[in-house]
Design a protein around this motif. Structure first.
Motif, PDB file in Angstrom:
ATOM      1  N   ILE A  43       0.894  -1.161   0.000  1.00 56.42           N
ATOM      2  CA  ILE A  43       0.000   0.000   0.000  1.00 56.42           C
ATOM      3  C   ILE A  43       0.925   1.202   0.000  1.00 56.42           C
ATOM      4  CG2 ILE A  43      -1.699   1.281   1.376  1.00 56.42           C
ATOM      5  CD1 ILE A  43      -2.832  -1.279   0.139  1.00 56.42           C
ATOM      6  N   SER A  44       0.823   2.000  -1.030  1.00 54.93           N
ATOM      7  CA  SER A  44       1.846   3.039  -1.149  1.00 54.93           C
ATOM      8  C   SER A  44       1.284   4.368  -1.611  1.00 54.93           C
ATOM      9  CB  SER A  44       2.925   2.568  -2.128  1.00 54.93           C
ATOM     10  OG  SER A  44       2.607   2.991  -3.414  1.00 54.93           O
ATOM     11  N   GLY A  45       2.111   5.400  -1.392  1.00 47.92           N
ATOM     12  CA  GLY A  45       1.764   6.723  -1.890  1.00 47.92           C
ATOM     13  C   GLY A  45       2.124   6.830  -3.365  1.00 47.92           C
ATOM     14  N   ARG A  46       1.754   7.946  -3.968  1.00 47.38           N
ATOM     15  CA  ARG A  46       2.000   8.149  -5.389  1.00 47.38           C
ATOM     16  C   ARG A  46       3.499   8.243  -5.684  1.00 47.38           C
ATOM     17  NH1 ARG A  46      -1.431  10.628  -8.716  1.00 47.38           N
ATOM     18  NH2 ARG A  46       0.059   9.749 -10.157  1.00 47.38           N
ATOM     19  N   GLN A  47       3.852   7.766  -6.848  1.00 45.28           N
ATOM     20  CA  GLN A  47       5.152   8.021  -7.454  1.00 45.28           C
ATOM     21  C   GLN A  47       6.374   7.459  -6.724  1.00 45.28           C
ATOM     22  OE1 GLN A  47       6.141  10.079 -10.506  1.00 45.28           O
ATOM     23  NE2 GLN A  47       4.262   8.939 -10.898  1.00 45.28           N
ATOM     24  N   ILE A  48       6.178   6.415  -5.919  1.00 43.67           N
ATOM     25  CA  ILE A  48       7.353   5.869  -5.212  1.00 43.67           C
ATOM     26  C   ILE A  48       8.114   4.862  -6.069  1.00 43.67           C
ATOM     27  CG2 ILE A  48       6.299   6.144  -2.906  1.00 43.67           C
ATOM     28  CD1 ILE A  48       6.445   2.812  -3.324  1.00 43.67           C
ATOM     29  N   GLY A  49       7.566   4.598  -7.256  1.00 38.81           N
ATOM     30  CA  GLY A  49       8.245   3.659  -8.151  1.00 38.81           C
ATOM     31  C   GLY A  49       7.716   2.246  -8.029  1.00 38.81           C
ATOM     32  N   LEU A 191       4.157   2.120   2.253  1.00 38.92           N
ATOM     33  CA  LEU A 191       5.202   3.007   1.739  1.00 38.92           C
ATOM     34  C   LEU A 191       4.641   4.373   1.358  1.00 38.92           C
ATOM     35  CD1 LEU A 191       6.655   0.269  -0.662  1.00 38.92           C
ATOM     36  CD2 LEU A 191       7.764   1.066   1.432  1.00 38.92           C
ATOM     37  N   PRO A 192       4.615   5.305   2.297  1.00 40.42           N
ATOM     38  CA  PRO A 192       4.169   6.654   1.933  1.00 40.42           C
ATOM     39  C   PRO A 192       5.130   7.295   0.931  1.00 40.42           C
ATOM     40  CG  PRO A 192       5.051   6.610   4.170  1.00 40.42           C
ATOM     41  CD  PRO A 192       5.010   5.191   3.696  1.00 40.42           C
ATOM     42  N   SER A 193       4.679   8.315   0.248  1.00 39.94           N
ATOM     43  CA  SER A 193       5.510   8.899  -0.818  1.00 39.94           C
ATOM     44  C   SER A 193       6.844   9.430  -0.307  1.00 39.94           C
ATOM     45  CB  SER A 193       4.758  10.022  -1.520  1.00 39.94           C
ATOM     46  OG  SER A 193       3.628   9.488  -2.151  1.00 39.94           O
ATOM     47  N   SER A 194       6.890   9.789   0.990  1.00 39.83           N
ATOM     48  CA  SER A 194       8.126  10.370   1.529  1.00 39.83           C
ATOM     49  C   SER A 194       9.290   9.368   1.515  1.00 39.83           C
ATOM     50  CB  SER A 194       7.884  10.872   2.954  1.00 39.83           C
ATOM     51  OG  SER A 194       7.343   9.824   3.720  1.00 39.83           O
ATOM     52  N   VAL A 195       9.017   8.059   1.317  1.00 38.82           N
ATOM     53  CA  VAL A 195      10.132   7.093   1.280  1.00 38.82           C
ATOM     54  C   VAL A 195      11.019   7.312   0.055  1.00 38.82           C
ATOM     55  CG1 VAL A 195       8.979   5.222   2.544  1.00 38.82           C
ATOM     56  CG2 VAL A 195       8.824   5.280   0.041  1.00 38.82           C
ATOM     57  N   PHE A 216      -4.740  14.186   0.047  1.00 42.12           N
ATOM     58  CA  PHE A 216      -3.321  14.101   0.360  1.00 42.12           C
ATOM     59  C   PHE A 216      -3.021  12.872   1.228  1.00 42.12           C
ATOM     60  CE2 PHE A 216       0.417  14.992   2.936  1.00 42.12           C
ATOM     61  CZ  PHE A 216       1.338  15.292   1.951  1.00 42.12           C
ATOM     62  N   ARG A 217      -3.876  12.647   2.227  1.00 44.86           N
ATOM     63  CA  ARG A 217      -3.656  11.498   3.124  1.00 44.86           C
ATOM     64  C   ARG A 217      -3.727  10.189   2.349  1.00 44.86           C
ATOM     65  NH1 ARG A 217      -4.257  13.679   8.314  1.00 44.86           N
ATOM     66  NH2 ARG A 217      -4.055  11.666   9.286  1.00 44.86           N
ATOM     67  N   LEU A 218      -4.631  10.165   1.410  1.00 43.96           N
ATOM     68  CA  LEU A 218      -4.816   8.975   0.591  1.00 43.96           C
ATOM     69  C   LEU A 218      -3.659   8.789  -0.391  1.00 43.96           C
ATOM     70  CD1 LEU A 218      -7.670   7.328  -0.125  1.00 43.96           C
ATOM     71  CD2 LEU A 218      -7.524   8.740  -2.140  1.00 43.96           C
ATOM     72  N   GLU A 219      -3.369   9.830  -1.147  1.00 41.32           N
ATOM     73  CA  GLU A 219      -2.453   9.696  -2.278  1.00 41.32           C
ATOM     74  C   GLU A 219      -0.982   9.741  -1.880  1.00 41.32           C
ATOM     75  OE1 GLU A 219      -3.109  11.802  -5.978  1.00 41.32           O
ATOM     76  OE2 GLU A 219      -5.163  12.198  -5.365  1.00 41.32           O
ATOM     77  N   TYR A 220      -0.664  10.475  -0.822  1.00 41.86           N
ATOM     78  CA  TYR A 220       0.756  10.612  -0.471  1.00 41.86           C
ATOM     79  C   TYR A 220       1.127   9.950   0.856  1.00 41.86           C
ATOM     80  CZ  TYR A 220       1.018  13.569  -4.524  1.00 41.86           C
ATOM     81  OH  TYR A 220       0.968  14.008  -5.817  1.00 41.86           O
ATOM     82  N   LEU A 221       0.173   9.941   1.824  1.00 43.07           N
ATOM     83  CA  LEU A 221       0.489   9.260   3.087  1.00 43.07           C
ATOM     84  C   LEU A 221       0.067   7.796   3.038  1.00 43.07           C
ATOM     85  CD1 LEU A 221      -0.575  11.971   5.715  1.00 43.07           C
ATOM     86  CD2 LEU A 221       1.623  11.650   4.579  1.00 43.07           C
ATOM     87  N   ALA A 222      -0.669   7.438   1.984  1.00 42.18           N
ATOM     88  CA  ALA A 222      -1.128   6.052   1.787  1.00 42.18           C
ATOM     89  C   ALA A 222      -1.988   5.558   2.948  1.00 42.18           C
ATOM     90  CB  ALA A 222       0.069   5.123   1.545  1.00 42.18           C
TER      91      ALA A 222
END
Ligand SMILES: Nc1ncnc2c1ncn2[C@@H]1O[C@H](COP(=O)(O)OP(=O)(O)OP(=O)(O)O)[C@@H](O)[C@H]1O
Ligand SMILES: [Mg+2]
Length: 419
Positions: A43-49, A191-195, A216-222
């Motif tokens: 379960i991850s945030g946006r754009q973490i690859g 994996l939130p986007s900040s990783v 934001f909580r959904l898409e980036y904090l996952a």
């Protein structure tokens, strides 16, 4: 030495990635790549690859497991092709090009007779039936109707004792992704986007401002959303996702809904097409702080180019002059006051379209979130009182509801009666 190198690449997808694909995964991607569980959920945030990482895993699996079939499935073909294009890019820019027997935009067959196929899940999973699969990668699993996963995808793995990976931004808790995320039997990652070392804090702060706290909580904090009070819960919306955004054409029957919003909220327009008794969402746009005049010009242009059949405008508050102006310039417009009573009828019409699966929505988070954030409470008189969750905007949902209302008005008895 060469033999040793080959053994390492065969046994370790990370070394394979570095040496063959010339791609250095980040730490968390290395962990994912080396995870050999048959059941994995990230379960991850946006754009973490996550799509990139799963593309590498799939290639490694196909190359090291001859005569196997692996699939990439998403709710829509557009989404699964996006991930598949990463597979193609890796292969085309590496020595693996020589291992390919046949390659199309949705299918690769390697010389070792392994193949990777990309598919849409569709509403009922009918595109998937009949395949026997060793590795199923479900990208953005949160947007796939649960029954498709349990009744079409999982059974494909029965005889191969195959692997399933679900990588996704989260959504609601009433879905298999949430249950797997909390299950002991799955290998679980959060994996939130900040990783990602590529995503800067400044960017995240900016997004928080732009898209609202909840998204934001959904898409980036996952973080999962609690949508039990939603009038349009995800379980209702999921079976309606389909690739339906397309360039508008002048020979089609289009209807539009326009919510001019207010100073703080978004102005939103949605254009739908009616085709027999089904509604397709073809175009949408929402924006903040745009002068009404600009949106009116935009709608007028849309009408000139494509000939809107009927346009419904929310004229509550400041909307009245807009309706007058739209009439003056010859738009086929009807203005509506969104009283409590009318909101009930408007949203109920839309809800029934979803229940009957007579509407298609693109898999777009802005649009989905705008619908899902609408909550309801029963009033003492038995009606509904609507609100939306803090940090969300419902403007696109109202524009969509108005567009569907424009269809209903134009069609006399309405689409629900079987026009
Ligand atoms: N290890 C890495 N090194 C350098 N760039 C990377 C790495 N992993 C991913 N990227 C880049 O990060 C970007 C996002 O990757 P990707 O599309 O795989 O993420 P995603 O999590 O699937 O995104 P989305 O949430 O939009 O689906 C891409 O440009 C990709 O090339
Ligand atoms: Mg992705």
């Amino acid at each position: 030495m060469e033999k040793e190198k080959l053994r390492v690449m065969r046994d370790d997808p990370v070394m394979f990635s570095k040496l063959v694909l010339k791609f250095n995964p980040f730490d968390y991607q290395e962990k994912l790549l080396r995870d050999d569980s048959d059941r994995l959920i990230a379960i991850s945030g946006r754009q973490i690859g996550k799509s990139t990482c799963s593309a590498i895993k799939l290639i490694h699996f196909a190359i090291t497991h001859p005569k196997t079939t692996s699939i990439i499935v998403s709710a829509t073909l557009r989404q699964s092709m996006e991930t598949f294009s990463k597979v193609l890019d890796f292969i085309n820019s590496s020595i693996l090009k020589d291992s390919v027997k046949r390659m199309t935009k949705t299918h690769i067959l390697f010389k070792n007779r392994s193949r990777i196929i990309c598919l849409p899940s569709g509403r009922y999973g009918s595109t998937l039936r009949g395949l026997t699969v060793s590795f199923a990668l479900i990208d953005e699993a949160s947007f796939i109707h649960e029954e498709v996963i349990t009744q079409a995808i999982l059974p494909m793995l029965a005889t191969t004792h195959g692997k399933i990976w679900m990588l996704t931004t989260p959504y609601d808790k009433d879905h298999i992704t949430y249950r797997c995320f909390n299950s002991q039997n799955w290998s679980v990652y959060h994996l939130p986007s900040s990783v990602s070392p590529l995503i800067k804090k400044e960017f995240l702060d900016e997004q928080r401002q732009l898209i609202g706290e909840e998204r934001f909580r959904l898409e980036y904090l996952a973080e999962f959303v609690d949508d039990v009070n939603s009038y349009f819960p995800m379980t209702l919306l999921r079976p309606c996702f389909e690739d339906c955004l397309e360039d508008l054409k002048s020979d089609k029957e289009y209807f539009a809904g326009y919510d001019p919003g207010s100073k703080e909220s978004f102005a939103a327009i949605v254009v739908v097409e009616r085709l027999k008794d089904h509604i397709y969402t073809r175009y949408f746009r929402a924006a903040k702080n745009i002068p009404y005049s600009q949106f009116t010009v935009e709608i007028s242009d849309l009408h000139k180019k494509f000939g809107l059949v009927n346009l419904a405008i929310d004229m509550t508050g400041l909307g009245n002059p807009i309706v007058e102006h739209a009439k003056e310039i010859g738009l086929p417009v009807t203005g509506f006051n969104l009283t409590q009573r009318f909101k009930e009828e408007l949203l109920s019409n839309l809800r029934i379209l979803f229940e009957q699966k007579k509407i298609s929505l693109p898999q777009n988070l802005q649009l989905i979130n705008s619908l899902n954030c609408i909550e309801y409470q029963r009033t003492r008189t038995g009606g509904y009182q609507f609100s939306h969750r803090i940090g969300t905007s419902d403007d696109l949902a109202y524009a969509l509801a108005l567009a569907c209302w424009a269809v209903k008005e134009y069609s006399g008895k309405g689409i629900l009666m079987g026009i």
